[in-house]
Design an enzyme around this catalytic site. Structure first.
Site, short mmCIF file in Angstrom:
data_model
loop_
_atom_site.label_atom_id
_atom_site.label_comp_id
_atom_site.label_asym_id
_atom_site.label_seq_id
_atom_site.Cartn_x
_atom_site.Cartn_y
_atom_site.Cartn_z
N ASP A 33 3.70 0.92 -20.93
CA ASP A 33 3.43 -0.32 -20.21
C ASP A 33 3.72 -1.55 -21.07
O ASP A 33 4.26 -2.53 -20.60
CB ASP A 33 1.96 -0.37 -19.76
CG ASP A 33 1.72 0.57 -18.59
OD1 ASP A 33 2.70 1.21 -18.14
OD2 ASP A 33 0.56 0.67 -18.15
N GLU A 35 5.84 -1.80 -23.57
CA GLU A 35 7.29 -1.99 -23.71
C GLU A 35 7.87 -2.65 -22.46
O GLU A 35 8.70 -3.54 -22.53
CB GLU A 35 7.98 -0.64 -23.96
CG GLU A 35 7.80 -0.15 -25.38
CD GLU A 35 8.23 1.31 -25.55
OE1 GLU A 35 8.91 1.60 -26.53
OE2 GLU A 35 7.87 2.15 -24.70
N ASP A 37 6.21 -4.55 -20.35
CA ASP A 37 5.78 -5.96 -20.32
C ASP A 37 6.63 -6.84 -21.22
O ASP A 37 6.95 -7.97 -20.87
CB ASP A 37 4.31 -6.07 -20.77
CG ASP A 37 3.38 -5.70 -19.64
OD1 ASP A 37 3.86 -5.61 -18.50
OD2 ASP A 37 2.18 -5.50 -19.91
N SER A 82 8.46 2.46 19.70
CA SER A 82 7.36 3.28 19.20
C SER A 82 7.58 4.71 19.69
O SER A 82 8.62 5.00 20.28
CB SER A 82 6.03 2.73 19.66
OG SER A 82 5.99 2.77 21.05
N LYS A 115 3.71 11.70 9.40
CA LYS A 115 3.56 10.38 10.03
C LYS A 115 2.65 9.54 9.13
O LYS A 115 1.44 9.77 9.06
CB LYS A 115 2.95 10.53 11.43
CG LYS A 115 2.82 9.23 12.19
CD LYS A 115 2.60 9.54 13.65
CE LYS A 115 2.07 8.42 14.49
NZ LYS A 115 1.96 7.12 13.99
N ASP A 117 0.41 6.66 7.76
CA ASP A 117 -0.52 5.77 8.46
C ASP A 117 -0.54 4.42 7.75
O ASP A 117 -1.36 4.16 6.88
CB ASP A 117 -1.92 6.41 8.45
CG ASP A 117 -2.85 5.73 9.43
OD1 ASP A 117 -2.36 4.90 10.23
OD2 ASP A 117 -4.06 6.02 9.39
N GLU A 176 7.44 2.48 6.67
CA GLU A 176 6.02 2.19 6.75
C GLU A 176 5.53 1.67 5.41
O GLU A 176 5.74 2.32 4.39
CB GLU A 176 5.33 3.54 7.06
CG GLU A 176 4.04 3.43 7.75
CD GLU A 176 4.16 3.31 9.26
OE1 GLU A 176 5.28 3.16 9.79
OE2 GLU A 176 3.10 3.33 9.90
N TYR A 228 12.06 5.86 6.69
CA TYR A 228 12.45 7.04 7.46
C TYR A 228 13.41 6.74 8.60
O TYR A 228 13.70 7.60 9.42
CB TYR A 228 11.21 7.72 8.04
CG TYR A 228 10.24 6.73 8.69
CD1 TYR A 228 10.59 6.06 9.85
CD2 TYR A 228 9.00 6.46 8.11
CE1 TYR A 228 9.73 5.15 10.43
CE2 TYR A 228 8.14 5.56 8.69
CZ TYR A 228 8.51 4.90 9.84
OH TYR A 228 7.66 3.98 10.41
N LYS A 293 11.63 14.96 15.09
CA LYS A 293 12.83 14.21 15.46
C LYS A 293 14.01 15.15 15.64
O LYS A 293 14.20 16.06 14.82
CB LYS A 293 13.19 13.22 14.34
CG LYS A 293 12.15 12.16 14.10
CD LYS A 293 12.49 11.30 12.89
CE LYS A 293 11.43 10.23 12.73
NZ LYS A 293 11.63 9.43 11.52
N LYS A 317 -0.28 14.01 16.79
CA LYS A 317 -1.38 13.42 16.00
C LYS A 317 -2.45 14.47 15.74
O LYS A 317 -2.84 15.22 16.64
CB LYS A 317 -2.00 12.24 16.75
CG LYS A 317 -0.99 11.13 17.07
CD LYS A 317 -1.20 9.93 16.20
CE LYS A 317 -2.24 9.04 16.81
NZ LYS A 317 -2.32 7.74 16.16
N CYS A 418 -34.34 -14.54 10.71
CA CYS A 418 -35.20 -15.72 10.57
C CYS A 418 -36.69 -15.39 10.67
O CYS A 418 -37.53 -16.26 10.47
CB CYS A 418 -34.83 -16.76 11.63
SG CYS A 418 -35.29 -16.25 13.29
N CYS A 433 -32.80 -12.42 19.30
CA CYS A 433 -33.71 -13.34 18.62
C CYS A 433 -33.78 -14.59 19.48
O CYS A 433 -32.75 -15.14 19.89
CB CYS A 433 -33.13 -13.67 17.24
SG CYS A 433 -33.89 -15.11 16.51
N CYS A 438 -32.43 -20.12 14.45
CA CYS A 438 -32.03 -18.97 13.63
C CYS A 438 -30.60 -19.20 13.12
O CYS A 438 -29.71 -19.52 13.91
CB CYS A 438 -32.08 -17.70 14.48
SG CYS A 438 -31.50 -16.24 13.60
#
Ligand code: IVH
Length: 752
Positions: A33, A35, A37, A82, A115, A117, A176, A228, A293, A317, A418, A433, A438
């Site tokens: 990291d 190096e 930076d 979709s 799929k 999310d 996604e 994808y 697909k 799903k 309250c 209430c 309040c």
């Protein structure tokens, strides 16, 4: 700029890109990291010295620049469709059969992908450079979130070259944006440490991050992307299948789905779906299904799409995960309108990618219906966006000493915010209430203050009201008059998960509207103050008979109405002919006759006075008895109004209005009083074009009413008389909170 600097920059940039790819796409870094930076800092130093090196594809451009005002809407070159969804294996079989029928005799090949999310986006590259990134939006057009997407390191700012002669001129890739589970957990840990609210799940955190207007903030969010699909493509290699597309995407430098299954029968497809379900808990990002697909593009083209979704694909799903956990307690929250909502405090469980420790219980009736008790083991479920809910109780695991839930017991019969009284709305299922002070209800008062029939303040609906109260910017509606554009613009109207910034334009409109409210009439103001029992009709009636707010607070009319009400009660009581309360002796009778006629005289006098003013009407004279009459405002409202003005909140309101220089006027013609004339001691500035009089005439009117005029607006200015096309003076007066009068209001004040 020396040539060597340009070369050094190119070499550095290329090296950083290589490490980015190794680290983010291939997940194997060759350097530490520190190096990395160092390399990065060298690049920034060079660009600081030679800003022309800061090209759009420089790795430095990922950090995120200044906040932008809002998102531009961009029409997609190719719509983003979709997918049809199913939870049933039967429907997967039907889908495969359907496609086979549309393509008789063709051997079909299916690609099954996880799929992801997250949030669907489209990335556009022109001549290899990342030029545009958009959200899906409604599928036809989405938001331009390029600046935010630039901060995602797995999106190459420049594509790898495949074959120089055959690189695509335009390439749109689709996928996604996701947040890795580890990144999400880390982010929430940091937020918990900083005392900030936690994100519910990685998808919400992703959506919220992409909607941030400040890409520097987005740069700190652990976002990632999986690609994808494709949109518009001009030039480039021939791609004829989904598997081919994924391979090209990967060669160009994109992260693609980590596992895919190529299947040639529906049974293979179902096996792939089952295997994915087995292995997906090990993925570093959330998945909620499998996408099936048709692999070959020429076959896809032959069957096309419906209006919404392609015929060649379907999403399967996985059923939402359910978990058992212990219900530790039921707490009660107060909503905006004072509604009390019970919340399940749970033994934390990991469910569908995130840790759940609370769930909504909706209301008392729902708890009773499901017989949910503290100490129970409950089944909870999380479905998409919905807040986790308690599905049912595992009765077999119920401890012996549980008690049914009861709102009064749970709250000690007090509002948890309250401490005031609570009441069950018989019409509804909710407890609420009843204390109008309040804090939980402050937002509702603010909304009422701004309502169209009250002070008609634009942009101050329920959401903005809620946020202003939550941020303690307007616990009291009069706080609005102290708000600045700077305080309002950054207000987040969304949630932490999905921020939506109010913005400068709206903030300006709100402030303008608030400023206009200053000169609105007494009727609107009286209504806006939310005085108990005082409705719009009463407000109008009172404003016709009173000059201003202090006049209402000390109203003789209202005192008369109250006194009359008391006297009428008294007169019944002392009536010498009362059957309920007969005189005890002749002397008592004589005394009461005397008192009775005195009281009747007093009542008649007061009613006549009110009816002369036009506030009362005698409906029947009754000889020696009190007359029947009606008044514009009834005694109960009159008592409520007088009580409110005498209360702490009422007195504070009158004082605050005076301090703010807000002096709403009723339609009672103003008379020169012993305090002086309307503008006595006041400095007035006249600006803009007046229609009914010249500036000179206006000046004379000011002076005739005791005031003086000056030419420039300052803190000492009391009023600005603003005609049409008023410019900078109006703006300055608004910013200083000076009372602004239009021509009509001015004439009204001086009684013309
Ligand atoms: S293909 C024309 N493949 O699921 C349809 N979508 O329910 C293009 N998604 O809007 C979508 N992973 O946001 C496709 N491997 C994948 C996916 C995927 C996640 C999302 C995507 C889409 C939604 C449809």
């Amino acid at each position: 700029m020396p040539d060597t600097s340009q070369q050094r920059h190119a070499v550095l940039a290329e090296e950083i890109r290589r490490h980015d790819r190794a680290y983010y796409v291939e997940a194997q870094s060759a350097i530490s990291d520190q190096e990395y930076d160092q390399l990065y800092r060298k690049l920034l130093d060079l660009e600081l010295a030679y800003p022309e090196l800061q090209t759009a594809d420089s790795p430095s451009q990922r950090v995120g620049g200044a906040p932008i005002d809002g998102f531009k809407t961009i029409r997609h070159a190719v719509p983003m469709m979709s997918l049809d969804n199913t939870y049933s294996q039967e429907e997967v079989r039907d889908f495969v059969d359907r496609v086979q029928k549309l393509l008789p005799g063709e051997p079909l090949e299916w690609l099954v992908e996880p799929k992801a999310d997250g949030v669907a986006i489209s990335l556009r590259f022109e001549d290899g450079l990342f030029t545009l990134g958009t959200t899906r939006g409604d599928g036809i057009a989405g938001d331009d979130v390029t600046a935010n997407l630039r901060t995602i390191r797995t999106i190459p700012l420049r594509l790898n070259t495949l074959d120089q002669a055959n690189d695509p001129g335009v390439l749109e890739v689709r996928g996604e944006v996701i947040m890795t589970r580890s990144g999400f957990a880390q982010l929430n840990r940091e937020r918990a440490d900083a005392g900030e609210p936690l994100f519910a799940n990685p998808r919400n955190a992703t959506a919220g991050s992409l909607k941030q207007l400040d890409s520097a903030l987005v740069a700190r969010r652990p976002l990632d992307i999986v690609l994808y699909g494709s949109g518009e493509i001009i030039g480039g290699p021939t791609i004829d299948s989904q598997s081919g597309l994924l391979e090209v995407l990967s060669r160009l430098g994109f992260r693609t789905p980590q596992n895919t299954w190529c299947c040639s029968s529906v049974n293979d497809v179902l096996d792939a779906i089952a295997e994915l379900d087995r292995i997906r808990p090990g993925f570093d990002y959330d998945t909620d299904g499998a996408v099936i697909k048709l692999n070959r593009f020429n076959l896809r083209d032959r069957i096309g799409a419906t209006a919404k979704a392609p015929r060649w694909s379907m999403a399967y799903k996985y059923a939402p995960e359910q978990m058992q956990t212990k219900l530790k307690a039921i707490t009660v929250q107060v909503g905006r309108t004072g509604t009390l909502t019970p919340v399940a405090e749970l033994e934390p469980v990991f469910l569908d990618g995130s840790t759940i420790s609370r769930a909504t219980l909706h209301n008392e009736d729902e708890i009773t219906r499901k017989d949910i008790r503290v100490g129970d083991t409950v089944l909870i479920e999380k479905r998409g966006d919905v807040i986790p809910g308690v599905i049912s109780v595992v009765k077999d695991l119920r401890p012996v000493d549980t008690k049914p839930f009861n709102m009064l017991t749970a709250t000690g019969s007090q509002c948890p915010t309250c401490g005031g009284a609570i009441q069950k709305d018989e019409e509804f299922v909710a407890w609420r209430c009843v204390n109008s002070d309040c804090p939980a209800q402050a937002a509702q008062r603010l909304e009422h203050f701004a309502a169209r029939t009250a002070l008609d303040i634009e942009y101050l609906g329920d959401i903005v009201s809620d946020k202003l109260v939550e941020r303690q910017l307007a616990g009291n509606p009069l706080d609005l008059f102290d708000l600045s554009v700077e305080q309002l613009s950054p207000l987040n109207l969304g949630t932490e998960d999905e921020p939506r910034v109010f913005g400068e334009k709206n903030a300006n409109k709100l402030i303008d509207s608030v400023s206009r409210a200053r000169t609105m009439g007494l009727d609107r103001w009286l209504f806006a103050l939310a005085i108990p029992e005082l409705g719009r009709t009463t407000a109008t009636a009172l404003s016709k008979f009173h000059k201003d707010i202090p006049a209402v607070a000390q109203s003789d009319i209202l005192s008369d109405i109250i006194a009359l009400d008391d006297m009428n009660e008294e007169v019944i009581h002392i009536n010498p002919r009362s059957r309920k309360n007969p005189p005890t002796s002749e002397a008592d009778k004589a005394k009461r006759e005397q008192l009775y006629s005195e009281l009747v005289d007093e009542i008649r006098k007061r009613v006549e006075r009110l009816s002369e003013l036009g506030f009362a009407r005698i409906t029947k004279e009754n000889g020696n008895h009190p007359p029947n009459y009606t008044t514009e405002v009834g005694p109960s409202v009159a008592r409520s109004v007088i009580a409110w003005f005498g209360s702490k909140i009422g007195r504070a309101t009158v004082a605050r209005l005076a301090k703010l220089g807000i002096d709403p006027q009723g339609s009672e013609p103003s008379k020169a009083t012993d305090k002086g004339m309307v503008f006595t001691g006041k400095t007035i500035v006249i600006t803009g074009t007046l229609l009914g009089m010249s500036r000179e005439e206006a000046k004379a009117k000011v002076e005739a009413n005791g005031g003086k005029t000056t030419s420039s607006v300052s803190k000492k200015t009391d009023c600005l008389l603003a005609g049409s096309k008023a410019g900078s003076k109006l703006a300055k007066a608004k910013s200083l909170g000076v009372t602004i009068l239009d021509e009509a209001e001015f004439l009204k004040r001086i009684g013309e």
